[in-house]
Motif scaffolding. Structure first.
Motif, short mmCIF file in Angstrom:
data_model
loop_
_atom_site.label_atom_id
_atom_site.label_comp_id
_atom_site.label_asym_id
_atom_site.label_seq_id
_atom_site.Cartn_x
_atom_site.Cartn_y
_atom_site.Cartn_z
N HIS A 343 0.83 -1.21 0.00
CA HIS A 343 0.00 0.00 0.00
C HIS A 343 0.86 1.26 0.00
O HIS A 343 1.92 1.30 0.63
CB HIS A 343 -0.93 -0.01 1.21
CG HIS A 343 -1.60 -1.34 1.41
ND1 HIS A 343 -2.70 -1.73 0.70
CD2 HIS A 343 -1.27 -2.39 2.22
CE1 HIS A 343 -3.05 -2.96 1.07
NE2 HIS A 343 -2.20 -3.38 1.99
N MET A 344 0.36 2.26 -0.71
CA MET A 344 1.05 3.54 -0.84
C MET A 344 0.17 4.63 -0.23
O MET A 344 -1.02 4.70 -0.51
CB MET A 344 1.29 3.85 -2.32
CG MET A 344 2.36 4.88 -2.58
SD MET A 344 4.01 4.21 -2.37
CE MET A 344 4.15 3.17 -3.81
N ILE A 345 0.76 5.46 0.62
CA ILE A 345 0.02 6.56 1.24
C ILE A 345 0.27 7.84 0.46
O ILE A 345 1.41 8.18 0.12
CB ILE A 345 0.40 6.73 2.73
CG1 ILE A 345 -0.46 7.82 3.38
CG2 ILE A 345 1.88 7.01 2.91
CD1 ILE A 345 -0.29 7.92 4.89
N LEU A 346 -0.84 8.54 0.15
CA LEU A 346 -0.77 9.80 -0.57
C LEU A 346 -1.19 10.99 0.28
O LEU A 346 -0.90 12.14 -0.06
CB LEU A 346 -1.67 9.75 -1.81
CG LEU A 346 -1.30 8.75 -2.90
CD1 LEU A 346 -2.43 8.66 -3.91
CD2 LEU A 346 -0.01 9.15 -3.57
N GLY A 347 -1.91 10.70 1.37
CA GLY A 347 -2.38 11.79 2.21
C GLY A 347 -3.10 11.26 3.44
O GLY A 347 -3.39 10.06 3.55
N LEU A 348 -3.36 12.16 4.37
CA LEU A 348 -3.99 11.80 5.64
C LEU A 348 -4.93 12.93 6.03
O LEU A 348 -4.61 14.11 5.87
CB LEU A 348 -2.90 11.62 6.71
CG LEU A 348 -3.30 11.11 8.08
CD1 LEU A 348 -3.88 9.71 8.00
CD2 LEU A 348 -2.08 11.13 9.00
N SER A 349 -6.12 12.56 6.54
CA SER A 349 -7.10 13.58 6.91
C SER A 349 -7.76 13.21 8.23
O SER A 349 -8.12 12.06 8.45
CB SER A 349 -8.17 13.70 5.81
OG SER A 349 -9.15 14.65 6.17
N LEU A 350 -7.86 14.21 9.14
CA LEU A 350 -8.54 14.03 10.43
C LEU A 350 -9.56 15.16 10.59
O LEU A 350 -9.29 16.31 10.21
CB LEU A 350 -7.56 14.09 11.61
CG LEU A 350 -6.48 13.04 11.75
CD1 LEU A 350 -5.26 13.42 10.94
CD2 LEU A 350 -6.12 12.85 13.22
N GLN A 351 -10.69 14.83 11.19
CA GLN A 351 -11.67 15.86 11.54
C GLN A 351 -11.68 15.99 13.06
O GLN A 351 -12.09 15.08 13.77
CB GLN A 351 -13.07 15.49 11.04
CG GLN A 351 -14.07 16.62 11.16
CD GLN A 351 -15.44 16.23 10.64
OE1 GLN A 351 -16.37 16.06 11.41
NE2 GLN A 351 -15.55 16.09 9.32
N ILE A 352 -11.18 17.11 13.56
CA ILE A 352 -11.01 17.34 14.99
C ILE A 352 -11.97 18.44 15.43
O ILE A 352 -12.03 19.53 14.82
CB ILE A 352 -9.56 17.73 15.31
CG1 ILE A 352 -8.58 16.65 14.83
CG2 ILE A 352 -9.38 17.96 16.80
CD1 ILE A 352 -7.11 17.00 14.99
N CYS A 353 -12.71 18.18 16.52
CA CYS A 353 -13.65 19.16 17.06
C CYS A 353 -13.26 19.52 18.48
O CYS A 353 -12.77 18.67 19.25
CB CYS A 353 -15.08 18.60 17.06
SG CYS A 353 -15.77 18.35 15.40
N LEU A 354 -13.47 20.80 18.84
CA LEU A 354 -13.21 21.31 20.19
C LEU A 354 -14.50 21.89 20.75
O LEU A 354 -15.37 22.37 20.01
CB LEU A 354 -12.13 22.38 20.15
CG LEU A 354 -10.76 21.99 19.57
CD1 LEU A 354 -9.92 23.22 19.37
CD2 LEU A 354 -10.06 21.00 20.48
N THR A 355 -14.60 21.86 22.09
CA THR A 355 -15.76 22.51 22.70
C THR A 355 -15.64 24.01 22.52
O THR A 355 -14.56 24.56 22.31
CB THR A 355 -15.85 22.14 24.19
OG1 THR A 355 -14.61 22.44 24.79
CG2 THR A 355 -16.21 20.68 24.38
N LYS A 356 -16.77 24.68 22.65
CA LYS A 356 -16.82 26.12 22.41
C LYS A 356 -15.92 26.87 23.37
O LYS A 356 -15.83 26.54 24.55
CB LYS A 356 -18.26 26.59 22.54
CG LYS A 356 -18.50 27.98 21.97
CD LYS A 356 -19.98 28.31 21.99
CE LYS A 356 -20.21 29.68 21.36
NZ LYS A 356 -21.64 30.04 21.37
#
Length: 561
Positions: A343-356
C-alpha cells in the motif's frame, strides 16, 4: 730544407732533390690550411700572394678564389666555373652510401620478420579472440627469446642510424653552397608500436597471399592496390564491460558469453536491463498527477484506503480530555487480510472538534510503518521540515469548533505504509504580554483552574492512497535462484530483478541525508525472512551491483531489526 707534407705544388724543386717527399701545402681535418716550406724563403711582399694562390689552387682547384670570412671559408667561383663550390663527386659518393645504408636497414627488418623467434612468436599467438596492441605487448614481454631477438634488431638499427646521421651531416656540409640540393633519404625508424601493428596485420590482414595494414581504431584492413582480398576473419573482443567474456566456438567473430551485467543479443553483449517488476510488486497507479491532486483536494473516497482504527486512549466520535497525550493508529493487517497487496500513502485527513471557547491547540505527530513490525520500526514524518508538506486546516460549518486537518503528500512524497501511528497532544494558546503575539503552554503548565481547557473529539480519520499487486511467492522464487539457479544465467537475472526491486522500494523512503532501508523491512515482515537471510541477500546484491557497469551503490539507514 724543403719537406713535402701533402699532395700539392712543390715550388722550383723536383722530387729527386727533395730531402723527404712531402707537400709544401697542408690541409687539416678542420678545413684550416697550414703552409710551410717554400713560402718561408719568399720575399715578404710575395708571401701573401703565394699563400692566396696556393689556397685557391688546393681548395678551389684553380676554379675560383679562396675566401675566408666570419669563421667560414669558400671559393668565389670564376665566371667559367659557377659550381666550383659544389663537389659533385663527393656528394654522389655520400648519396650512394646513404642508399646502401637504407638497403641494409630494410634487410635487417626483413631478417627480423623471417627469424625463427618471430615465426615462433606468431605461431603461439591465440586466434580464438581479438588481440589488441596491449594484449600483443603483454604476450611479447612473456616471450624472452623474442625479446632478445628484438633487442638485437634495435642495437643494429641504432648503429646504422648513427652512421646515416653522420653521412647526412657530411652531405649538408658539402652541399650548402650548391645550387641543387642533394637527394637525402633517411631510413625510417620503426618503434615497438610499428611492430605491434605489423603483428596485427599478419594476424588479421594476411589472406590470399596479400599482406595489408590493420587499423585497430576502425578494425579494418587496408589492402595493397585498394583490394579487399587481404581481409581475414576478425575474432570478437574479449575483456571487461561490454566486451565478450568469450567468443562463440562456432563463429569466432561473435560473442559466446558476456560479463556480469550484460546479456548476449545477436552475437553482441548489451547492458542487461531488468524485466518489469510488476509481476513481483507494483509501484504505480493509473491515476495521472492532476487527477490525483484533484481527488486528494476533494478527499474523494475512491482513493481512500480502508484501515482498522485502534486506540486504547480514545474512541472516534467521543469527547475526551486532551490534557494528556493520546495514541492511535490505523493499520491494514496485510499479512492477515491482504497478503497479495502492498500500500502507498498519498495523504492523511482528520476531523477534529473542540468545545466552544476552548483554548486548546491540537499538535499531531505521525509515524509511518512501511511493511509491519513494531512501532520502533516506524519513521517520523517531518511535517513542515525541509520542504515537506504541512498540515492544512479548514474550518467546517458546524456549531462546534471543527476543523479538517489534511496532510497531502501526493506523488512527490508518497511512500509505502502498513500502519500509521498518530500521537495527539494539546497545547494552550494564550495572548502574549504585548497582546499581539501568541504563547503556547502545555496543559500541565497552565495551573489556573478557572480557565476552561475544554474537550476534544475526533470524528474520523482517513488514509488516502492506493494498493498495489504484491507476489511474495514470486519474490521467494527469485531469492531461491541465488543458491539454486534454474539455468545458466538465471542467477544473474534473479539478482538483477532483486536489485531493481530493492532500488525502487528504497527510492520511496522519506526525505533525509540517507535513504531508509525499506527493502529489508519488506523481506523481514512481508516475506517473513530471518535476519540472517536478509543480511545474506543484501550482501549478495551489493557484491553483484559492484560488478555492474556505471552503477553507484548508496548507503542506507537501518529501520527494521
Amino acid at each position: 730544407q724543403v719537406t713535402e707534407t701533402r699532395t700539392g705544388p712543390l715550388g722550383c724543386s723536383n722530387y729527386d732533390n727533395l730531402d723527404s717527399v712531402s707537400s709544401v701545402l697542408v690541409q687539416s681535418p678542420e678545413n684550416k690550411i697550414q703552409l710551410q716550406g717554400l713560402q718561408v724563403i719568399l720575399p715578404e711582399y710575395l708571401q701573401e700572394h703565394f699563400v692566396q694562390a696556393a689556397l685557391s689552387y688546393i681548395a678551389c682547384n684553380s676554379e675560383g678564389e679562396f675566401i675566408c670570412k666570419d669563421n667560414d671559408c669558400w671559393c668565389q667561383c670564376g665566371p667559367k666555373f659557377p659550381e666550383c663550390n659544389c663537389p659533385y663527386m663527393d656528394i654522389q659518393a655520400m648519396e650512394e652510401n646513404l642508399l646502401r645504408i637504407s638497403e641494409t636497414w630494410n634487410a635487417y627488418n626483413s631478417e627480423f620478420e623471417e627469424s625463427d623467434e618471430f615465426k615462433l612468436f606468431m605461431k603461439r599467438l591465440p586466434m580464438n579472440y581479438f588481440l589488441n596492441t596491449s594484449a600483443v605487448m603483454h604476450l611479447w614481454t612473456m616471450d624472452s627469446n623474442f625479446q632478445r631477438r628484438y633487442e638485437q634488431l634495435e642495437n643494429s638499427m641504432k648503429q646504422l642510424f648513427l652512421k646515416a646521421q653522420r653521412t647526412v651531416h657530411k652531405l649538408f656540409s658539402l652541399s650548402k653552397r650548391c645550387h641543387k640540393q642533394p637527394l637525402i633519404r633517411m631510413p625510417r625508424q620503426r618503434s615497438s608500436n610499428y611492430w605491434l601493428n605489423r603483428i596485427q596485420s599478419f594476424l588479421y590482414c594476411n589472406e590470399n597471399g596479400l599482406l595489408g595494414s590493420f587499423s585497430e581504431e576502425t578494425h579494418t584492413c587496408t589492402c595493397p592496390n585498394d583490394q579487399v582480398a587481404c581481409h581475414g576473419f576478425l575474432p570478437c573482443t574479449v575483456g571487461d564491460g561490454p566486451a565478450c567474456l568469450s567468443c562463440a566456438p562456432d563463429n569466432r567473430t561473435r560473442c559466446g558469453s558476456c560479463n556480469a551485467g550484460y546479456m548476449l543479443s545477436q552475437g553482441l553483449c548489451k547492458p542487461e536491463v531488468a524485466d518489469s517488476t510488476e509481476h513481483y510488486i507494483g509501484f504505480e497507479t493509473d491515476l495521472q498527477d492532476l487527477e490525483m491532486k484533484y481527488l486528494l483536494q476533494k478527499t474523494d473516497r475512491r482513493i481512500e484506503v480502508h484501515a482498522i482504527f485502534i486506540s486504547n486512549d480514545m474512541r472516534l466520535n467521543s469527547w475526551f480530555d486532551p490534557s494528556w497525550r493520546k495514541r492511535m493508529l490505523l493499520t491494514l493487517k496485510s499479512n492477515k487480510y491482504k497478503s497479495s497487496l502492498v500500500h502507498m500513502i498519498l495523504g492523511l485527513s482528520l476531523q477534529i472538534c473542540l468545545t466552544k471557547n476552548s483554548t486548546l491547540e491540537p499538535v499531531l505527530a505521525v509515524y509511518i510503518n512501511p511493511f509491519g513490525g513494531s512501532h520502533s520500526e516506524s519513521w517520523f514524518m517531518p511535517v513542515n521540515e525541509n520542504n515537506f508538506p504541512d498540515w492544512e486546516r479548514t474550518k467546517l460549518d458546524l456549531p462546534l469548533q471543527c476543523y479538517n486537518w489534511t496532510l497531502t503528500l501526493g506523488n512527490k512524497w508518497k511512500t509505502f505504509f502498513e500502519t500509521v501511528h498518530i500521537y495527539l497532544r494539546s497545547r494552550i494558546k494564550s495572548n502574549g504580554p504585548n497582546g499581539n503575539e501568541s504563547i503556547y503552554y502545555e496543559p500541565l503548565e497552565f495551573i489556573d483552574p478557572s480557565r476552561n481547557l475544554g474537550y476534544m473529539k475526533i470524528n474520523n480519520i482517513q488514509v488516502f492512497g492506493y494498493s498495489m499487486h504484491f507476489d511474495p511467492e514470486a519474490i521467494r522464487d527469485l531469492i531461491l535462484q541465488l543458491d539454486y539457479p534454474y539455468t545458466q544465467g538465471s542467477q544473474d537475472s534473479a539478482l538483477l530483478q532483486l536489485l531493481e526491486i530493492r532500488d525502487r522500494v528504497n527510492k520511496l523512503s522519506p526525505p533525509g541525508q540517507r535513504r531508509l532501508d525499506l527493502f529489508s523491512c519488506l523481506l523481514r515482515h512481508r516475506l517473513k525472512l530471518s535476519t540472517s537471510e536478509v543480511v545474506r541477500i543484501q550482501s549478495a546484491l551489493q557484491a553483484f551491483n559492484a560488478k555492474l557497469p556505471n552503477t553507484v551503490d548508496y548507503d542506507t539507514t537501518k529501520l527494521c531489526s
